[in-house]
Design a protein around this motif. Sequence first.
Motif, PDB file in Angstrom:
ATOM      1  N   THR A   1     -59.517  38.312 125.189  1.00  0.00           N
ATOM      2  CA  THR A   1     -58.671  37.327 125.405  1.00  0.00           C
ATOM      3  C   THR A   1     -59.492  36.211 126.144  1.00  0.00           C
ATOM      4  OG1 THR A   1     -56.853  38.885 126.015  1.00  0.00           O
ATOM      5  CG2 THR A   1     -56.550  36.887 126.954  1.00  0.00           C
ATOM      6  N   THR A   2     -60.195  36.621 127.175  1.00  0.00           N
ATOM      7  CA  THR A   2     -61.003  35.489 127.614  1.00  0.00           C
ATOM      8  C   THR A   2     -61.978  34.941 126.586  1.00  0.00           C
ATOM      9  OG1 THR A   2     -61.054  36.826 129.572  1.00  0.00           O
ATOM     10  CG2 THR A   2     -62.734  34.907 129.579  1.00  0.00           C
ATOM     11  N   SER A   3     -62.532  35.604 125.591  1.00  0.00           N
ATOM     12  CA  SER A   3     -63.118  34.888 124.707  1.00  0.00           C
ATOM     13  C   SER A   3     -62.546  33.933 123.631  1.00  0.00           C
ATOM     14  CB  SER A   3     -63.939  35.949 123.708  1.00  0.00           C
ATOM     15  OG  SER A   3     -64.558  36.827 124.426  1.00  0.00           O
ATOM     16  N   PHE A   4     -61.227  34.171 123.317  1.00  0.00           N
ATOM     17  CA  PHE A   4     -60.439  33.375 122.578  1.00  0.00           C
ATOM     18  C   PHE A   4     -60.013  32.183 123.321  1.00  0.00           C
ATOM     19  CE2 PHE A   4     -59.955  37.015 119.395  1.00  0.00           C
ATOM     20  CZ  PHE A   4     -60.224  36.249 118.345  1.00  0.00           C
ATOM     21  N   LEU A   5     -59.767  32.429 124.722  1.00  0.00           N
ATOM     22  CA  LEU A   5     -59.333  31.291 125.499  1.00  0.00           C
ATOM     23  C   LEU A   5     -60.434  30.380 125.775  1.00  0.00           C
ATOM     24  CD1 LEU A   5     -57.166  32.784 128.247  1.00  0.00           C
ATOM     25  CD2 LEU A   5     -56.373  31.261 126.261  1.00  0.00           C
ATOM     26  N   CYS A   6     -61.721  30.910 125.984  1.00  0.00           N
ATOM     27  CA  CYS A   6     -62.788  30.121 126.067  1.00  0.00           C
ATOM     28  C   CYS A   6     -63.192  29.428 124.677  1.00  0.00           C
ATOM     29  CB  CYS A   6     -63.870  30.928 126.387  1.00  0.00           C
ATOM     30  SG  CYS A   6     -65.639  30.041 126.898  1.00  0.00           S
ATOM     31  N   ALA A   7     -62.913  29.921 123.629  1.00  0.00           N
ATOM     32  CA  ALA A   7     -63.129  29.399 122.275  1.00  0.00           C
ATOM     33  C   ALA A   7     -62.344  28.327 122.084  1.00  0.00           C
ATOM     34  CB  ALA A   7     -63.084  30.418 121.075  1.00  0.00           C
TER      35      ALA A   7
ATOM     36  N   PHE B   1     -63.181  25.560 124.302  1.00  0.00           N
ATOM     37  CA  PHE B   1     -64.613  24.955 123.881  1.00  0.00           C
ATOM     38  C   PHE B   1     -64.115  23.883 122.322  1.00  0.00           C
ATOM     39  CE2 PHE B   1     -67.983  24.764 121.052  1.00  0.00           C
ATOM     40  CZ  PHE B   1     -69.143  24.516 121.771  1.00  0.00           C
ATOM     41  N   VAL B   2     -63.401  24.312 121.723  1.00  0.00           N
ATOM     42  CA  VAL B   2     -62.965  23.548 120.565  1.00  0.00           C
ATOM     43  C   VAL B   2     -62.142  22.155 121.234  1.00  0.00           C
ATOM     44  CG1 VAL B   2     -61.668  23.146 118.525  1.00  0.00           C
ATOM     45  CG2 VAL B   2     -63.017  25.194 118.816  1.00  0.00           C
ATOM     46  N   PHE B   3     -61.017  22.384 121.981  1.00  0.00           N
ATOM     47  CA  PHE B   3     -60.304  21.261 122.299  1.00  0.00           C
ATOM     48  C   PHE B   3     -61.383  20.437 123.403  1.00  0.00           C
ATOM     49  CE2 PHE B   3     -58.303  19.503 126.164  1.00  0.00           C
ATOM     50  CZ  PHE B   3     -57.236  18.649 125.229  1.00  0.00           C
ATOM     51  N   VAL B   4     -62.295  20.721 124.111  1.00  0.00           N
ATOM     52  CA  VAL B   4     -63.369  19.757 124.818  1.00  0.00           C
ATOM     53  C   VAL B   4     -64.145  19.292 123.943  1.00  0.00           C
ATOM     54  CG1 VAL B   4     -64.930  19.545 126.727  1.00  0.00           C
ATOM     55  CG2 VAL B   4     -62.792  21.059 127.107  1.00  0.00           C
ATOM     56  N   LEU B   5     -64.765  20.024 122.817  1.00  0.00           N
ATOM     57  CA  LEU B   5     -65.766  19.370 121.950  1.00  0.00           C
ATOM     58  C   LEU B   5     -65.142  18.425 121.159  1.00  0.00           C
ATOM     59  CD1 LEU B   5     -68.384  19.819 120.649  1.00  0.00           C
ATOM     60  CD2 LEU B   5     -67.326  21.341 118.925  1.00  0.00           C
ATOM     61  N   GLN B   6     -63.920  18.366 120.731  1.00  0.00           N
ATOM     62  CA  GLN B   6     -63.111  17.434 120.075  1.00  0.00           C
ATOM     63  C   GLN B   6     -62.798  16.116 120.946  1.00  0.00           C
ATOM     64  OE1 GLN B   6     -59.868  18.996 118.540  1.00  0.00           O
ATOM     65  NE2 GLN B   6     -60.988  19.962 116.680  1.00  0.00           N
ATOM     66  N   ARG B   7     -62.508  16.317 122.217  1.00  0.00           N
ATOM     67  CA  ARG B   7     -62.350  14.976 122.951  1.00  0.00           C
ATOM     68  C   ARG B   7     -63.503  14.695 123.677  1.00  0.00           C
ATOM     69  NH1 ARG B   7     -56.748  14.425 125.560  1.00  0.00           N
ATOM     70  NH2 ARG B   7     -55.545  15.199 123.594  1.00  0.00           N
ATOM     71  N   TYR B   8     -64.397  15.478 124.290  1.00  0.00           N
ATOM     72  CA  TYR B   8     -65.389  14.871 124.875  1.00  0.00           C
ATOM     73  C   TYR B   8     -67.111  15.069 124.406  1.00  0.00           C
ATOM     74  CZ  TYR B   8     -61.512  14.598 128.222  1.00  0.00           C
ATOM     75  OH  TYR B   8     -60.289  14.461 128.917  1.00  0.00           O
ATOM     76  N   GLY B   9     -67.123  16.151 123.770  1.00  0.00           N
ATOM     77  CA  GLY B   9     -68.579  16.327 123.071  1.00  0.00           C
ATOM     78  C   GLY B   9     -69.143  17.752 123.680  1.00  0.00           C
ATOM     79  N   LEU B  10     -70.367  17.996 123.258  1.00  0.00           N
ATOM     80  CA  LEU B  10     -70.776  19.229 123.112  1.00  0.00           C
ATOM     81  C   LEU B  10     -71.077  19.687 124.353  1.00  0.00           C
ATOM     82  CD1 LEU B  10     -71.651  21.591 121.343  1.00  0.00           C
ATOM     83  CD2 LEU B  10     -74.256  20.256 121.182  1.00  0.00           C
ATOM     84  N   VAL B  11     -71.742  18.884 125.248  1.00  0.00           N
ATOM     85  CA  VAL B  11     -72.258  19.439 126.415  1.00  0.00           C
ATOM     86  C   VAL B  11     -71.260  19.613 127.465  1.00  0.00           C
ATOM     87  CG1 VAL B  11     -73.635  18.565 128.426  1.00  0.00           C
ATOM     88  CG2 VAL B  11     -74.462  18.119 126.437  1.00  0.00           C
ATOM     89  N   PRO B  12     -70.251  19.039 127.660  1.00  0.00           N
ATOM     90  CA  PRO B  12     -69.014  19.072 128.389  1.00  0.00           C
ATOM     91  C   PRO B  12     -68.201  20.541 128.058  1.00  0.00           C
ATOM     92  CG  PRO B  12     -68.853  16.868 127.855  1.00  0.00           C
ATOM     93  CD  PRO B  12     -70.061  17.273 127.047  1.00  0.00           C
ATOM     94  N   ALA B  13     -68.200  20.664 126.651  1.00  0.00           N
ATOM     95  CA  ALA B  13     -67.670  21.847 126.185  1.00  0.00           C
ATOM     96  C   ALA B  13     -68.186  23.136 126.242  1.00  0.00           C
ATOM     97  CB  ALA B  13     -67.447  21.643 124.658  1.00  0.00           C
ATOM     98  N   CYS B  14     -69.721  23.075 126.460  1.00  0.00           N
ATOM     99  CA  CYS B  14     -70.689  24.238 126.904  1.00  0.00           C
ATOM    100  C   CYS B  14     -70.171  24.513 128.365  1.00  0.00           C
ATOM    101  CB  CYS B  14     -72.038  24.112 126.517  1.00  0.00           C
ATOM    102  SG  CYS B  14     -72.149  24.098 124.810  1.00  0.00           S
ATOM    103  N   LEU B  15     -70.028  23.387 129.114  1.00  0.00           N
ATOM    104  CA  LEU B  15     -69.862  23.685 130.625  1.00  0.00           C
ATOM    105  C   LEU B  15     -68.493  24.172 130.778  1.00  0.00           C
ATOM    106  CD1 LEU B  15     -71.734  20.356 132.024  1.00  0.00           C
ATOM    107  CD2 LEU B  15     -72.567  22.720 132.073  1.00  0.00           C
ATOM    108  N   THR B  16     -67.595  23.795 130.030  1.00  0.00           N
ATOM    109  CA  THR B  16     -66.202  24.206 130.514  1.00  0.00           C
ATOM    110  C   THR B  16     -66.335  25.753 129.890  1.00  0.00           C
ATOM    111  OG1 THR B  16     -65.215  22.208 129.694  1.00  0.00           O
ATOM    112  CG2 THR B  16     -63.828  24.265 129.347  1.00  0.00           C
TER     113      THR B  16
END
Length: 144
Positions: A33-39, A42-57
Amino acid sequence: MLQRLIEDLKDSTGHTVRMTSLAVVAAVGLFITTSFLCAAAFVFVLQRYGLVPACLTGAAIFFVVTLIAATSYMVRKRQTQARVAAAARTAAQSAFADPMLMAAGLQVVRAIGAKRLLPILAIGGIALGLLASRQTTGDQTPAE
């Protein structure tokens, strides 16, 4: 008596195995569950803010899950230690109430004699008192 001890051991072992298997299933489910929520995050933050903020999230989500798991482990460990201490106190109290121990004590008193046993008990009490006072003062830090 030995049969009762074996049955108690079987019951506690069976209970432990069942609880452990349920905990493993719950942990695997929580991880997935945590893996899917994190994924998803990750996709949401990647589309909005970019790769580094998505990894940090993603790292922040797994860090929070790790903190929750560590906290629950520490709480469970303290509860187990408290339960073990309570069981030890109960066992010590029930040992003095054991009729076999009382009978053995009476036999020792009869064999040695009360007049000879009193000085031995007095010396033993003094030694126990010194030992107890030494242990309590050993926990304190020396003054500078």
